[in-house]
Design a protein around this motif. Structure first.
Motif, short mmCIF file in Angstrom:
data_model
loop_
_atom_site.label_atom_id
_atom_site.label_comp_id
_atom_site.label_asym_id
_atom_site.label_seq_id
_atom_site.Cartn_x
_atom_site.Cartn_y
_atom_site.Cartn_z
N LYS A 52 0.83 -1.22 0.00
CA LYS A 52 0.00 0.00 0.00
C LYS A 52 0.85 1.25 0.00
N ASN A 82 -5.98 -7.92 7.32
CA ASN A 82 -5.01 -6.90 7.73
C ASN A 82 -5.07 -6.66 9.23
N GLN A 83 -5.44 -7.71 9.95
CA GLN A 83 -5.71 -7.54 11.38
C GLN A 83 -4.79 -8.37 12.27
N GLN A 138 -0.85 -4.47 9.71
CA GLN A 138 -0.90 -3.16 9.07
C GLN A 138 0.45 -2.50 9.33
C1 LIG Z 1 -8.41 -3.60 6.49
O1 LIG Z 1 -9.26 -4.40 5.71
C2 LIG Z 1 -10.59 -3.98 5.76
C3 LIG Z 1 -11.44 -5.03 5.05
O2 LIG Z 1 -10.94 -5.26 3.77
C4 LIG Z 1 -10.72 -2.61 5.13
O3 LIG Z 1 -12.04 -2.15 5.18
C5 LIG Z 1 -9.82 -1.65 5.91
O4 LIG Z 1 -9.81 -0.40 5.28
C6 LIG Z 1 -8.42 -2.17 5.99
N1 LIG Z 1 -7.66 -1.32 6.89
C7 LIG Z 1 -6.49 -0.81 6.56
C8 LIG Z 1 -5.85 0.07 7.58
O5 LIG Z 1 -5.95 -1.05 5.51
#
Ligand SMILES: *[C@@H]1O[C@H](CO)[C@@H](O)[C@H](O)[C@H]1NC(C)=O
Ligand SMILES: *[C@@H]1O[C@H](CO)[C@@H](O)[C@H](O)[C@H]1NC(C)=O
Ligand SMILES: *[C@@H]1O[C@H](CO)[C@@H](O)[C@H](O)[C@H]1NC(C)=O
Ligand SMILES: *[C@@H]1O[C@H](CO)[C@@H](O)[C@H](O)[C@H]1NC(C)=O
Ligand SMILES: *[C@@H]1O[C@H](CO)[C@@H](O)[C@H](O)[C@H]1NC(C)=O
Length: 522
Positions: A52, A82-83, A138
């Motif tokens: 990203k 991403n958790q 993240q």
């Molecule tokens: C993490 O993934 C969720 C579900 O795809 C998304 O909505 C969210 O924006 C993402 N968070 C980050 C910080 O990338």
């Protein structure tokens, strides 16, 4: 016409040259290489989401998935999340478990491997685990890496050397082979692995090396490092690392080892699940800031990698073509592994003021052979180039592995804009270390090493009682006592004038703690 041909030829040559990895014969600006090997995390799990921040990084976007059951198209599909936070228990990473993760079954002929069995393998251990292994941090959760990746170099194509667990992979880091090990065999670990290491090549060339350890130096799994003459190369990290760096006294090749044992006062910082990644981030930060402040900084390369992926998903197919066996040794029954394919991709970060900001190293680009890849043997291979060692490669695998000295030779002067401090990472684990937990498999191996250092390996309680039945607290105490005695005995043996080429072996301590240390020379 002739002129045009000449022009085309020149252009072609220029093109070829610009695509050719730099075979520079110029002296490397690096005089100190610092190596830190963290534990059991895949590239996508730690760094995948950094795509990203820089789309050039071969990471993840969340479209990656595994079926929960690879042979049932109707089974739930688990997408990469991403958790990531705190992971406990530890996902599978034995040879069999990894085979299932990479190929989705025990059928290893699929090329390229499908990387579709991570969720299924995790599910067979615990129904909550698929979500844990199909997940990544993240970037802000691993803020130290986020900064290092944007400031220095990340390699997004570096693989574990063996599709197996910790010890075989750690052995490759300094010797380009595991000498046939595909798992951890207490008896062999106790004896120590016999292969030659980069430490000896450096020593022979008159280049110093040093190992800064915390609980116990895992590098003692190499038998040759137990030689009396090398004892002085081991230094307690807490007492020596910062001082040596501050005084410009770091040796040419430095290994920093982390705390593998988790305690309340000194939490483990090796990133091994269930240990807190926050502590690992703090450790990397400390080592970086120490090096950055050192008068040796302008001659330093700091490399951070992970021994293996620890069961966490990665989307890049593991290389299965043209991977040479290091030494022809075949692994044990039942797999009779020929060491002809690599393990899962792991995070690797290279740090130096000679590296251009935001460098991404994708792969060795067909050098030195068309199938060459970056893997742990790339460490001795690159060290050999940096120090211009005249000794031959340690193994066929090392000769094949890609080297990355060229990324340190694109500048005429070191950078002056490298951050002096890295951000403070966020705390991830709630609560303290559980010192009463039973030791993990990895910790058991280290306790077994401690038993050898103490001579307790010839007791009947080895390896089952010593090692397997301890709590983390007991294991840590036992280990630290063993390390103390080992180095004390070594000093005594040195004073006694024992031949420095001898490998130190201890007699068991039995019950007495105050008995004079003894050294038995085989
Ligand atoms: C993490 O993934 C969720 C579900 O795809 C998304 O909505 C969210 O924006 C993402 N968070 C980050 C910080 O990338
Ligand atoms: C590397 O060593 C060789 C001899 O082994 C020597 O000829 C060469 O000049 C050295 N290269 C550098 C850059 O020091
Ligand atoms: C996976 O799916 C296959 C085919 O439907 C089935 O035979 C097998 O029992 C399933 N495995 C598990 C662990 O549910
Ligand atoms: C592979 O798995 C199949 C089905 O689970 C089993 O019958 C076979 O014995 C296994 N083969 C090996 C080499 O483990
Ligand atoms: C490192 O090199 C830079 C650029 O030449 C110089 O400004 C700086 O003082 C040097 N730092 C040390 C610690 O020698």
């Amino acid at each position: 016409m002739a002129k045009t041909t000449a022009m085309v030829t020149v252009l072609l040559l220029l093109l070829l040259l610009s695509h050719h990895p730099c075979y520079s014969t110029a002296a490397s600006p690096i005089k100190t290489v610092v190596v830190l090997v963290m534990e059991n995390r895949s590239f996508d799990h730690m760094l995948g989401w950094m795509k990203k921040l820089n789309p050039e990084i071969n990471g993840v976007d969340g479209s990656e998935s595994n079926l929960l059951n690879t042979t049932d198209a109707k089974s739930p599909r688990v997408f990469f999340g991403n958790q990531s936070h705190f992971v406990d228990p530890d996902p599978g990473h034995s040879f069999q478990a990894i085979r299932e993760q990479i190929f989705g079954s025990n059928e290893t002929s699929t090329k390229p491997p499908s990387m579709n069995g991570f969720a299924q393998q995790a599910n067979s251990m615990d129904p909550n685990m698929p979500q844990s292994v199909m997940n990544g941090f993240q970037p802000d959760k691993v803020a130290v890496y986020k900064t290092l990746v944007s400031e220095f170099a990340v390699c997004d194509r570096w693989f574990a050397s063996v599709p197996s667990s910790t010890q075989p992979n750690r052995l490759y880091v300094h010797s380009g082979t595991s000498h046939g090990a595909t798992s951890n065999v207490a008896a062999l670990l106790a004896k120590g692995y016999p292969q030659r290491t980069i430490f000896e090549d450096l020593d022979d060339a008159g280049i110093s090396f040093g190992i800064y350890y915390q609980n116990i130096p895992a590098t003692l799994f190499y038998r040759n490092l137990r030689k009396l003459k090398f004892l002085g190369k081991f230094h307690p990290y807490d007492l020596s690392f910062k001082n040596d760096a501050k005084n410009g006294k770091l040796p040419g090749y430095v290994v920093v080892e982390q705390r593998y044992m988790d305690s309340k006062v000194e939490p483990a910082n090796d990133d091994h699940p269930s240990h807190d990644v926050y502590q690992g981030q703090m450790f990397v930060k400390e080592v970086y800031e120490t090096l950055r402040a050192s008068p040796q900084w302008n001659e330093t390369l700091f490399l951070i990698t992970y021994d293996e992926h620890g069961g966490f998903y990665d989307h890049v197919a593991t290389p299965v073509n043209g991977v040479p066996s290091p030494d022809g040794i075949v692994g044990p029954e039942p797999f009779l592994f020929k060491f002809d394919r690599l393990g899962v991709r792991v995070p690797t970060i290279m740090v130096s003021p000679w590296i251009q900001k935001g460098t991404i190293v994708h792969g060795p680009n067909g050098s030195p052979t068309p199938t060459s890849e970056y893997e742990h043997s790339s460490i001795p291979a690159t060290v050999r180039k940096i120090f211009n060692l005249s000794s031959p490669s340690l193994t066929k695998r090392e000769a094949w592995a890609g080297t990355f000295e060229a990324i340190l030779q694109t500048r005429s002067k070191p950078r002056t804009d490298c951050p002096e401090q890295l951000p403070n990472p966020v705390k991830i684990r709630q609560g303290d270390a559980n010192e009463d937990a039973k030791v993990s498999e990895f910790q058991q191996e280290l306790i077994q090493l401690a038993a050898v250092m103490k001579g307790d390996d010839i007791l009947t309680s080895f390896p089952v009682k010593i090692g397997k039945e301890m709590t983390v607290r007991e294991g840590k105490e036992y280990m630290e006592d063993a390390v103390k005695r080992f180095f004390e005995s070594g000093s005594v043996a040195k004073l006694m004038g024992v031949d420095e080429e001898q490998i130190i072996k201890m007699r068991p301590s039995l019950s007495t703690r105050s008995s004079k240390p003894q050294t038995r020379i085989p």
